[in-house]
Enzyme design. Structure first.
Site, PDB file in Angstrom:
ATOM      1  N   HIS A 211      39.516  34.633  38.826  1.00 38.64           N
ATOM      2  CA  HIS A 211      40.816  34.977  39.936  1.00 38.64           C
ATOM      3  C   HIS A 211      41.090  34.049  40.157  1.00 38.64           C
ATOM      4  O   HIS A 211      41.100  33.021  39.944  1.00 38.64           O
ATOM      5  CB  HIS A 211      40.842  36.471  40.159  1.00 38.64           C
ATOM      6  CG  HIS A 211      40.315  36.235  41.455  1.00 38.64           C
ATOM      7  ND1 HIS A 211      40.157  34.507  42.591  1.00 38.64           N
ATOM      8  CD2 HIS A 211      39.060  36.452  41.222  1.00 38.64           C
ATOM      9  CE1 HIS A 211      39.519  35.274  43.758  1.00 38.64           C
ATOM     10  NE2 HIS A 211      38.941  35.941  43.043  1.00 38.64           N
ATOM     11  N   GLU A 287      33.960  42.792  41.930  1.00 35.13           N
ATOM     12  CA  GLU A 287      33.190  41.402  42.010  1.00 35.13           C
ATOM     13  C   GLU A 287      31.813  42.363  42.838  1.00 35.13           C
ATOM     14  O   GLU A 287      32.229  44.337  43.017  1.00 35.13           O
ATOM     15  CB  GLU A 287      33.519  41.244  43.157  1.00 35.13           C
ATOM     16  CG  GLU A 287      33.551  39.831  44.084  1.00 35.13           C
ATOM     17  CD  GLU A 287      32.078  38.690  43.659  1.00 35.13           C
ATOM     18  OE1 GLU A 287      31.894  39.146  42.573  1.00 35.13           O
ATOM     19  OE2 GLU A 287      32.140  37.770  43.387  1.00 35.13           O
TER      20      GLU A 287
END
Length: 408
Positions: A211, A287
């Site tokens: 990202h 994550e």
């Protein structure tokens, strides 16, 4: 009786995608090229393009001497094994091509041999010339061919990866299997989409996009799945747009899958909008949960939780302070997500928009590297990495931490 060698190859930039084949017929005694052919064949798969190359080579040899014996050499183990009768042909698009190929010469006058890609560069170059010509809206012409350079070890640049699957460092490619992708005048680079395994068909190819930046990224703070779930910063949105443009230019991504966290969903939405695709959310791509370390810098964790940090650095089973997720637990989760996605996207190129730890896990697991290798990888915001997964369970890392698209 004359004897010929037929070398053939085919490639598809997208699998299926714009495709072409190339073939050269040689005198078996001298190795001298007698005739060559190449053609852009529109949108199809890598394997179909390879079969078209085989068929064209056999027909070219037949035109030279219909009574000759022919030895076919290709770097596609699939075609060689199927035409030799050792593997069954199941794909409906390949069955008629195989039937036509068998009808060109009597079966007892044709033999087949698999060769490594580096020994098939003449046909590989021809296939790429045909695809390049097709991209320009032109027909391939023998008068402009430079394929003989590869056959004679001339001045053409070698395919450093030795295959049509992969990505040269610092750049991305658009071939799935078969011939290496090139732009006119460029050196060959590899991959389906970023892929390709000539032996086992098109792999599932994961283009891994970290990202874009959040406000925590420049400060190098722990930012996992258990924190504040920050959104992209202005810089992060700009990085996402740059990644989107680079991916659109390559044109090989066929699906977009993202972690459920805000920063990945925002990045994925920007890219998907540019590519005209929808975004699918995969929980397994989130994550690691860094527990009480969320939002802290490494130095702050070292100061507040020295023993826990030392244990975490030494043991993949250790969890961050406060009930976070260990790297061993993350590895199990990522492996499960990987297997699910490989099954769902077999033979396709899919963009996975995720985070630092998951991308490192994909790479570590593909390489069979030890857990401590996670601490030896640098992964930048909005960087691209590529891993391809084949039908036999093997994987190949094609690219890691490419940020060339972020440069002005």
């Amino acid at each position: 009786m004359r004897e010929f060698i037929v070398e053939a190859d085919g490639g598809s930039r997208g699998n299926p995608g714009p495709a072409g084949y190339g073939t050269v017929v040689r005198d078996a005694a001298t190795g001298e090229p007698l005739t060559e052919a190449a053609e852009y064949i529109g949108v199809t798969t890598n394997n179909v393009a390879e079969y078209r190359g085989l068929l064209a080579g056999l027909r070219a040899a037949h035109a030279l001497d219909p009574t000759a014996r022919v030895h076919v050499r290709m770097d596609s183990k699939l075609v060689i094994e199927q035409m030799s009768g050792r593997w069954k042909i199941k794909h409906p698009a390949m069955k008629p091509l195989a039937t036509q190929a068998r009808a060109v010469f009597p079966p007892d006058r044709v033999t087949y041999e698999w060769i490594p890609r580096e020994r098939n560069r003449h046909a590989d170059r021809l296939a790429n010339e045909a695809m390049d010509a097709g991209a320009r809206g032109e027909q391939w012409s023998a008068s402009g061919s430079t394929a003989a350079l590869d056959a004679s070890g001339g001045t053409s640049a070698p395919d450093a990866s030795g295959g049509a699957s992969g990505v040269a460092a610092g750049g991305l490619a658009g071939v799935t299997g078969g011939a290496s992708a090139t732009a006119p005048g460029d050196r060959p680079v590899d991959t389906p989409g970023w892929s390709s395994a000539p032996d086992l068909g098109a792999p599932a190819t994961f283009v891994l996009l970290r990202h874009g930046e959040t406000p925590l990224t420049p400060q190098k703070r722990f930012s996992g799945s258990g924190g504040t779930d920050p959104a992209l910063s202005a810089a992060g949105r700009e990085q996402a747009h740059r990644a989107a443009e680079a991916l659109a230019k390559r044109g090989t991504v066929q699906a977009v899958v993202a972690s459920p966290l805000t920063r990945t969903r925002e990045t994925a939405a920007i890219v998907a909008a540019r590519l005209g695709l929808d975004v699918t959310i995969e929980e397994g791509l989130r994550e690691t949960d860094f527990g009480a370390w969320e939002g802290l810098t490494f130095g702050e964790v070292r100061e507040r939780y020295p023993d826990d940090l030392n244990a975490w650095l030494a043991d993949p089973e250790a969890r961050p302070t406060g009930g976070g997720e260990s790297f061993a637990e993350t590895a199990v989760r990522i492996a499960a997500a990987r297997d699910k996605l490989v099954a769902a996207y077999a033979g396709r190129t899919v963009l996975l928009v995720t985070h630092v730890t998951p991308i490192k896990m994909f790479v570590r697991q593909a390489l069979g590297a030890p857990p401590e290798s996670l601490f030896r990888m640098e992964l930048s915001a909005a960087s691209l990495s590529v891993v391809a997964y084949y039908a036999d369970g093997n994987a190949s890392v094609r690219l890691f931490n490419d940020t060339s698209h972020l440069r002005p």
